[in-house]
Design a protein around this motif. Structure first.
Motif, PDB file in Angstrom:
ATOM      1  N   ALA B  25       0.849  -1.202   0.000  1.00 35.11           N
ATOM      2  CA  ALA B  25       0.000   0.000   0.000  1.00 35.11           C
ATOM      3  C   ALA B  25       0.882   1.249   0.000  1.00 35.11           C
ATOM      4  CB  ALA B  25      -0.915  -0.003   1.221  1.00 35.11           C
ATOM      5  N   PRO B  53       5.027 -13.187   8.678  1.00 34.76           N
ATOM      6  CA  PRO B  53       4.156 -12.020   8.885  1.00 34.76           C
ATOM      7  C   PRO B  53       2.895 -12.340   9.703  1.00 34.76           C
ATOM      8  CG  PRO B  53       4.915 -12.098   6.610  1.00 34.76           C
ATOM      9  CD  PRO B  53       5.407 -13.357   7.264  1.00 34.76           C
ATOM     10  N   ARG B  67      -0.192   5.255  10.877  1.00 33.38           N
ATOM     11  CA  ARG B  67      -0.687   4.605   9.666  1.00 33.38           C
ATOM     12  C   ARG B  67       0.138   3.376   9.287  1.00 33.38           C
ATOM     13  NH1 ARG B  67      -4.387   6.928   6.155  1.00 33.38           N
ATOM     14  NH2 ARG B  67      -5.546   8.547   7.235  1.00 33.38           N
ATOM     15  N   PRO B  69       0.833   0.294  10.329  1.00 34.06           N
ATOM     16  CA  PRO B  69       0.383  -1.105  10.205  1.00 34.06           C
ATOM     17  C   PRO B  69      -0.228  -1.435   8.842  1.00 34.06           C
ATOM     18  CG  PRO B  69      -0.209  -0.263  12.354  1.00 34.06           C
ATOM     19  CD  PRO B  69       0.338   0.909  11.576  1.00 34.06           C
ATOM     20  N   GLY B  70      -0.893  -0.470   8.224  1.00 31.51           N
ATOM     21  CA  GLY B  70      -1.505  -0.719   6.920  1.00 31.51           C
ATOM     22  C   GLY B  70      -0.497  -0.926   5.804  1.00 31.51           C
ATOM     23  N   SER B  73       2.609  -6.300   5.840  1.00 34.34           N
ATOM     24  CA  SER B  73       1.817  -7.480   5.479  1.00 34.34           C
ATOM     25  C   SER B  73       1.438  -8.303   6.705  1.00 34.34           C
ATOM     26  CB  SER B  73       2.616  -8.355   4.516  1.00 34.34           C
ATOM     27  OG  SER B  73       3.789  -8.819   5.181  1.00 34.34           O
ATOM     28  N   THR B  74       1.731  -7.786   7.891  1.00 33.49           N
ATOM     29  CA  THR B  74       1.434  -8.511   9.128  1.00 33.49           C
ATOM     30  C   THR B  74      -0.023  -8.272   9.517  1.00 33.49           C
ATOM     31  OG1 THR B  74       1.974  -6.608  10.484  1.00 33.49           O
ATOM     32  CG2 THR B  74       3.802  -8.081   9.912  1.00 33.49           C
ATOM     33  N   TYR B  75      -0.449  -8.886  10.609  1.00 35.35           N
ATOM     34  CA  TYR B  75      -1.719  -8.492  11.216  1.00 35.35           C
ATOM     35  C   TYR B  75      -1.537  -7.107  11.827  1.00 35.35           C
ATOM     36  CZ  TYR B  75      -3.964 -12.996  10.539  1.00 35.35           C
ATOM     37  OH  TYR B  75      -4.551 -14.091   9.976  1.00 35.35           O
ATOM     38  N   GLY B  76      -2.644  -6.384  11.988  1.00 35.56           N
ATOM     39  CA  GLY B  76      -2.522  -5.040  12.526  1.00 35.56           C
ATOM     40  C   GLY B  76      -3.790  -4.572  13.213  1.00 35.56           C
ATOM     41  N   PHE B  77      -3.619  -3.520  13.982  1.00 32.99           N
ATOM     42  CA  PHE B  77      -4.751  -2.945  14.710  1.00 32.99           C
ATOM     43  C   PHE B  77      -4.530  -1.441  14.761  1.00 32.99           C
ATOM     44  CE2 PHE B  77      -8.183  -3.995  17.876  1.00 32.99           C
ATOM     45  CZ  PHE B  77      -8.496  -2.701  18.207  1.00 32.99           C
ATOM     46  N   HIS B  78      -5.304  -0.709  13.981  1.00 38.05           N
ATOM     47  CA  HIS B  78      -5.203   0.745  13.931  1.00 38.05           C
ATOM     48  C   HIS B  78      -6.371   1.316  14.728  1.00 38.05           C
ATOM     49  CE1 HIS B  78      -5.025   4.589  11.218  1.00 38.05           C
ATOM     50  NE2 HIS B  78      -4.457   4.774  12.380  1.00 38.05           N
TER      51      HIS B  78
END
Lengths: 554, 285
Positions: B25, B53, B67, B69-70, B73-78
């Protein structure tokens, strides 16, 4: 306090139903307090119009409680003359004052420090004897309540209770209860019941911050949760607590936070995040008198608006309200299932009067059917569309650790893959996706309860249901049929079920314990009730009395 | 529901490349933003660390750097502004098998989230907290943050905010963080090594990364001339570490403190069942 607990537990051992609530002064520790205990051969879900018996251990600052301890000319007031004259605020009830020496003339400070005031157990023993509860049941209660405090203390308390029982016959009072239908029952308060329901539903993480009257819920919960292999974390504030809860839930652990009005206000921003990012969790709000700090230890039903509407943006959520202390267990469990299955926050709206009412109830059975989080069943493809629109609104939520399905939980308006997006079309599509989850929620029989029939209906929630039902029972006994409708699902409003429950009704009275008639306006706003429906709305903390409701409805 | 949790493996088992950790992204960051360097460093560090990842979760709050985490390619929490650390704490405590990394900026971490910063250091949960500090609120277009110099002029605080800047490293050391370091976004290899070291160090690891904002703080381009390796690194002695970070001018790079505090103990194995809890309510007759 302990005297009331002994009386209630002894009554439970003897086979009676019961309920105990407590009143405290403003002091941090110690000081004046009162236990309000009812016992009966049938389940008790309301405070009474009047108490039959008032036992004064001392008169210190008692008048502050007078409004919450209703007495009348038929009430009996037992008091130790050594404690001085009956204060005017109590005497004006015209209750019959009977002298009973309860204090030990040989008692000294050291003895009190070692084993507590004997007068507590003396009073408990006397009241048990007057109501016909036997010495074995009193002993069983004392053994339980003082478990782990040592044989000496138990023996001293038991001796105090025995002296009280021995003094009772000389009073020549007949307060004996009818014989009970004996059965094994549960002694539980509403806060414990919600906590236990949540454990049964699978909650294994709790983030919390101390707040009256919700703290005792988590204090009871903590050792049990830990022994069940779960985690309870005391956050640095409510913002931390609720966000920890979301973090745990994101990882796949059913999670809950527990608070009361002021803390709930602080958690609202994150409630919106959970809606937007579609993270399940359960939020228990044990309502107290507000606004602001209000009255920390006393009840009110004034967080309805906050629970149903609180927050910015379009953030539909599920709000449940237990209909009794016994129902706190099932509603607590059901809340977990709904949250997990819809990937959305579920608010359990309890109140202090339910949460801190210790009751003797029939064991909870008839559990809700378990529902689970949808984590599997994902079509292959890159990028993984966690927030796919256009199909079923509940989309799979893979757990972190699952290969090839990485996604970001996103509180910004996002596209189907979870990346931030600010276009109008995706904003509308995601709002609709989340709204559809809530709209499609079908609670079935969990929507609420209806008792009785008749063309007059009382609509109530939480702790006002009990007095409404008692009022309806009295009106029915005098020939006026009244039905009581209790909403368990407050949001989304179960409009169809409520319409069915209201079929044939010509008069509707909405009863709630807040000044602004929050429930009434919410129902009106959704056209769930006609404009002619009546509102009985007044603030807490004084509980609704059955007579208050009956005299309005009649 | 815990039975559906996929337990991540504990040991490195694959060989990864930095690009395996990129989502592809396009970042919202301005050209020349220091956060690009931090993103590259994280990708390199995770490749070097060797966990796939899907076993990594990046947690963030709100702001330019949040921004991030987006972009991986890992898991994320925004999540919401300032609350990355509580989210990461709840996640790591219930999923110790995952690599949990919280990231964010100076406004997010030291102002609105300042209380969580202190208490995350105290809790010492085994995770990394990486703050991209540019001494300004960038996303809202240039307001002074807790680390902004007292005399920095801005529209909202003409002539300067007039407040002594917050010292995040001193607070971290004093509050119990087990690993405290400073890195620079202009040195992606050095920062990647620091990140790997911090991830592997037990307990709560905190890395303050100087990450210039070329848009609102163009003078921060000079940072690359000002940074230098720290002459010392303190082990265990928190008083000495406090003296070091308080005396420092803010441009010493590298590990400044490593402690030996035990991290939070794992949750117990279940000792009772729900049925046992239920029996406690029963009153026999």
């Amino acid at each position: 306090m302990t005297a009331g607990a002994v009386f209630l537990r002894a009554a439970a051992h003897a086979g009676y139903y019961g309920m105990m609530t407590q009143l405290f002064g403003a002091q941090v520790r110690g000081g004046e307090s009162a236990s309000l205990v009812q016992v009966s051969t049938t389940p008790i879900e309301t405070q009474p119009d009047c108490y039959d018996l008032f036992v004064a251990l001392d008169w210190d600052k008692v008048e502050q409680f007078a409004a919450e301890i209703p007495l009348d000319g038929n009430s009996i007031i037992l008091a130790d003359p050594a404690e001085g004259p009956v204060p005017a605020g109590i005497a004006k009830s015209k209750g019959c004052v009977i002298a009973l020496a309860m204090n030990d003339p040989n008692d000294n400070k050291l003895a009190r420090a070692l084993r507590g005031k004997r007068v507590n157990m003396f009073a408990a023993g006397a009241v048990c004897a007057l109501t016909g509860i036997g010495g074995d049941d009193v002993k069983a209660a004392i053994d339980n309540i003082f478990e782990g405090k040592g044989a000496d203390l138990i023996a001293a308390n038991a001796a105090g209770a025995t002296l009280g029982a021995q003094a009772a016959p000389a009073l020549a009072l007949d307060l004996r209860l009818d014989p009970p239908q004996k059965a094994a029952r549960w002694l539980i308060n509403g806060n414990q019941a919600v906590a236990f329901g949540a454990l049964r539903g699978g909650v294994r993480f709790v983030g919390c911050y101390p707040i009256t009257p919700a703290t005792d819920l988590v204090e009871w919960l903590a050792p049990h949760l830990i022994k069940l292999g779960g985690r309870l974390v005391l956050g640095e504030d409510e913002l931390a607590s609720v966000n920890m809860t979301l973090g745990a839930s994101y990882g796949g652990t059913p999670a809950m936070t527990v608070t009361s009005g002021p803390g709930f206000s602080l958690m609202i921003e994150t409630l919106g995040l959970a809606v937007a990012a579609e993270i399940p969790f359960v939020l228990v709000d044990v309502m107290r008198a507000g606004p602001s700090t209000g009255i920390a230890s006393k009840t009110e039903q004034s967080d309805i608006n906050l629970a149903v509407y609180g927050g910015h943006g379009d953030a539909p959520r599920i709000v449940l309200a237990p209909v009794s202390v016994a129902d706190c267990v099932n509603t607590g469990e059901y809340a977990v299932y709904v949250a997990e299955s819809l990937q959305t926050p579920v608010i359990v709206l309890s109140d202090q009067a339910l949460g801190q009412a210790t009751t003797v109830i029939d064991p909870s059975s008839d559990r809700p059917a378990p529902l689970k989080r949808r984590v599997n069943g994902i079509a292959p493809g890159k990028p993984f569309k966690r927030y796919a629109t256009g199909g079923e609104p509940v989309t799979p939520m893979p757990l972190p650790g699952t290969p090839h399905l990485e996604w970001v939980a996103e509180g910004l308006t996002h596209n189907e893959a979870g990346l931030p997006a600010s276009g109008a079309a995706m904003h509308v599509a995601q709002i609709e996706k989340r709204a559809k989850k809530i709209r499609q929620f079908e609670p079935g029989e969990h929507w609420g309860e209806v008792w009785g029939e008749g063309d007059v209906a009382i609509i109530a929630i939480g702790s006002t249901i009990g007095p409404a039902r008692e009022a309806a029972a009295r009106l029915a006994a005098s020939g006026q049929k009244v039905r009581v409708i209790a909403l368990r699902v407050l949001s989304p409003l179960p409009l169809a079920a409520l319409a069915r429950a209201l079929a044939g009704v010509r008069r509707i009275v909405v009863i709630e314990q807040n000044h602004g008639a929050q429930l009434y306006h919410y129902l009106l706003g959704h056209k769930a009730i006609p404009p002619g429906a009546e509102s009985v709305a007044r603030p807490g903390p004084a509980p609704f009395r059955p007579s208050e409701i009956a005299s309005y409805v009649v | 529901m815990t039975d559906t949790v996929v337990a991540a493996t504990e040991q490195p088992h694959c060989v990864f490349d930095a690009k395996d950790f990129s989502s592809g992204a396009h970042p919202v960051w301005c050209p020349g933003c220091g956060d690009y360097g931090v993103l590259a460093s994280l990708e390199r560090a995770l490749a070097k660390q060797g966990r796939p990842p899907h076993e990594v979760v990046l947690v963030s709050g709100i702001g330019c750097s949040s921004r991030l985490p987006g972009y991986m390619s890992t898991y994320g929490f925004h999540g919401v502004h300032g609350r990355a650390l509580p989210v990461a704490t709840g996640l790591k405590l219930t999923r110790p098998d995952l690599e949990v990394i919280a990231v964010g900026g100076d406004g997010d971490g030291y102002s609105i989230g300042g209380n969580h910063f202190i208490h995350a250091c105290r809790r010492n949960v085994d995770m990394l907290y990486l703050v991209m500090d540019n001494r300004v609120y960038g996303m809202t277009k240039g307001q002074p943050s807790p680390t902004t110099e007292a005399d920095w002029d801005s529209d909202i605080a003409p002539g300067g905010i007039g407040l002594r800047p917050f010292n995040p490293l001193a607070v971290a050391v004093a509050s119990g963080a087990n690993y405290v370091a400073r890195g620079f976004s202009g040195d992606p290899n050095g920062l990647a090594d620091l990140i790997v070291d911090a991830i592997r160090w037990p307990g709560f690891a905190f890395i303050e990364v100087l990450s210039p904002c070329v848009t609102f703080r163009p003078e921060q381009r000079e940072w690359k001339k000002m940074v230098r390796p720290s002459a010392i690194s303190i082990e265990r002695d928190r008083a000495a570490a406090t003296a070091l970070v308080l005396a420092d001018d803010g441009f010493s790079m590298g590990v400044l403190y490593r402690g030996d505090r035990a991290s939070v103990a794992p949750a117990l194995k279940p000792e009772i069942t729900v049925a046992d809890v239920e029996r406690e309510f029963m009153v026999a007759v």
